[in-house]
Design an enzyme around this catalytic site. Structure first.
Site, PDB file in Angstrom:
ATOM      1  N   SER A  41       0.864  -1.189   0.000  1.00 18.21           N
ATOM      2  CA  SER A  41       0.000   0.000   0.000  1.00 18.21           C
ATOM      3  C   SER A  41       0.897   1.234   0.000  1.00 18.21           C
ATOM      4  O   SER A  41       2.089   1.139   0.327  1.00 18.21           O
ATOM      5  CB  SER A  41      -0.833  -0.017   1.288  1.00 18.21           C
ATOM      6  OG  SER A  41      -1.458   1.223   1.523  1.00 18.21           O
ATOM      7  N   TYR A  87      -1.771  -1.129  10.552  1.00 25.38           N
ATOM      8  CA  TYR A  87      -1.777  -1.257   9.084  1.00 25.38           C
ATOM      9  C   TYR A  87      -0.470  -0.716   8.495  1.00 25.38           C
ATOM     10  O   TYR A  87       0.163  -1.365   7.662  1.00 25.38           O
ATOM     11  CB  TYR A  87      -2.988  -0.491   8.540  1.00 25.38           C
ATOM     12  CG  TYR A  87      -3.273  -0.694   7.066  1.00 25.38           C
ATOM     13  CD1 TYR A  87      -4.032  -1.776   6.632  1.00 25.38           C
ATOM     14  CD2 TYR A  87      -2.811   0.206   6.115  1.00 25.38           C
ATOM     15  CE1 TYR A  87      -4.327  -1.953   5.278  1.00 25.38           C
ATOM     16  CE2 TYR A  87      -3.091   0.031   4.759  1.00 25.38           C
ATOM     17  CZ  TYR A  87      -3.846  -1.047   4.354  1.00 25.38           C
ATOM     18  OH  TYR A  87      -4.125  -1.220   3.015  1.00 25.38           O
TER      19      TYR A  87
END
Ligand code: NAD
Length: 271
Positions: free
Chosen positions: A153, A166
């Site tokens: 990401s 995350y």
């Protein structure tokens, strides 16, 4: 190079098997579709009800004419990850392309971040990729060819508030990508990370809905605000475009491309 030579060198994409974790929805499904379109037999994986799985398997088989398996292992549980890789070998006769895609999100300030959410996100978004990679290497080495693609990401490269687990997991996943690439550098196996910006999937729909509630605005206004805050192109990255990128990474043209992180983020990380 002729198809025969490619076959002899183990480089033909025909009859190769791809496992895409978390391919019952969102980005994983888009990647699985593009790989099936390229002729890969596919092990679909993730959570879905029985009817949805039957429908999905039928669609893949009819549309792409490839073999399709399905596995619903919970990747937070380590032994299930090894069983998933075994399942690829027993049902589809191999595992040539591993796409570590399954992931989850949870947002909260560190002081309020539930410990179990931290553990689950690290387990799914980072450790599962390590275990799946570990379980897949021997088979790829004996075939002399393999592709490992980690869906990281922008949050593997930069941070945002309230996403401690995350961001930590995705930064870790990029580190794992580099180590994997180095260790396998002479084996015919590449490992790369893909770093999407905002992609409109169930994972992001939830963040839009939360933002709408928090700021007492419509979902539409929350969508614009989410994009404007991070992604200069002000549009979502398409699932099908990520599928195209992964489809490129499995070609011979990408055979010396390894240990990289590829961004598809509308200039998010250019700022
Ligand atoms: P999604 O919620 O649509 O799909 C997640 C998939 O993972 C589903 O198939 C789900 O069944 C599976 N899954 C969830 N928990 C699981 C578990 N415990 N065990 C096994 N499978 C499980 O999400 P998405 O947006 O398509 O995200 C896919 C990947 O892309 C994730 O790693 C995510 O971090 C990454 N990503 C998403 C975006 C985005 O904007 N959507 C941006 C960058 C990176």
């Amino acid at each position: 190079m002729s198809e025969r030579k490619r076959e002899a060198k183990g480089m033909s994409l025909k009859n190769k098997v791809a496992l895409v974790t978390g391919s019952t929805s969102g980005i994983g499904l888009g990647i699985a579709e593009k790989l099936a379109e390229s002729g890969f037999h596919i092990m679909l994986h993730g959570f879905a009800n029985e009817d949805a799985v039957t429908k999905l398997k039928g669609e893949f088989a009819n549309k792409y004419g490839v073999k399709v398996g399905f596995n619903s292992s919970n990747l937070i549980e380590v032994p299930q990850i090894y069983k998933l890789v075994e399942h690829c070998h027993s049902e589809l006769n191999g595992l040539d392309v591993l796409v570590n895609n399954a992931g989850m999100q949870f947002t909260a300030p560190i002081e309020d971040f539930p410990n179990e959410k931290w553990d689950d996100i690290i387990a799914l978004n980072l450790s599962a990729a390590f275990h799946a990679t570990k379980a897949s290497i021997a088979g790829m080495k004996s075939a002399g060819w393999g592709r490992i693609i980690n869906i990281a990401s922008t949050h593997g490269l930069v941070a945002s508030v309230h996403k401690a687990a995350y961001v930590a997991a995705k930064h870790g996943l990029i580190g794992l990508t580099k180590v994997t690439a180095l260790e396998l550098a002479e084996s015919g196996i590449t490992c790369n990370a893909v770093c999407p910006g905002w992609v409109r999937t169930p994972l992001v729909e939830k963040q839009i809905a939360d933002l709408a509630v928090k700021n007492n605005i419509s979902n539409e206004a929350a969508t614009i605000s989410l994009l404007e805050a991070k992604q200069p192109t002000k549009r979502f990255t398409e699932v099908s475009h990520l599928g195209d990128l992964v489809s490129f990474l499995v070609t011979d043209a990408a055979s010396n491309m390894t240990g990289t992180e590829l961004k598809m983020d509308g200039a998010w990380t250019a700022q």
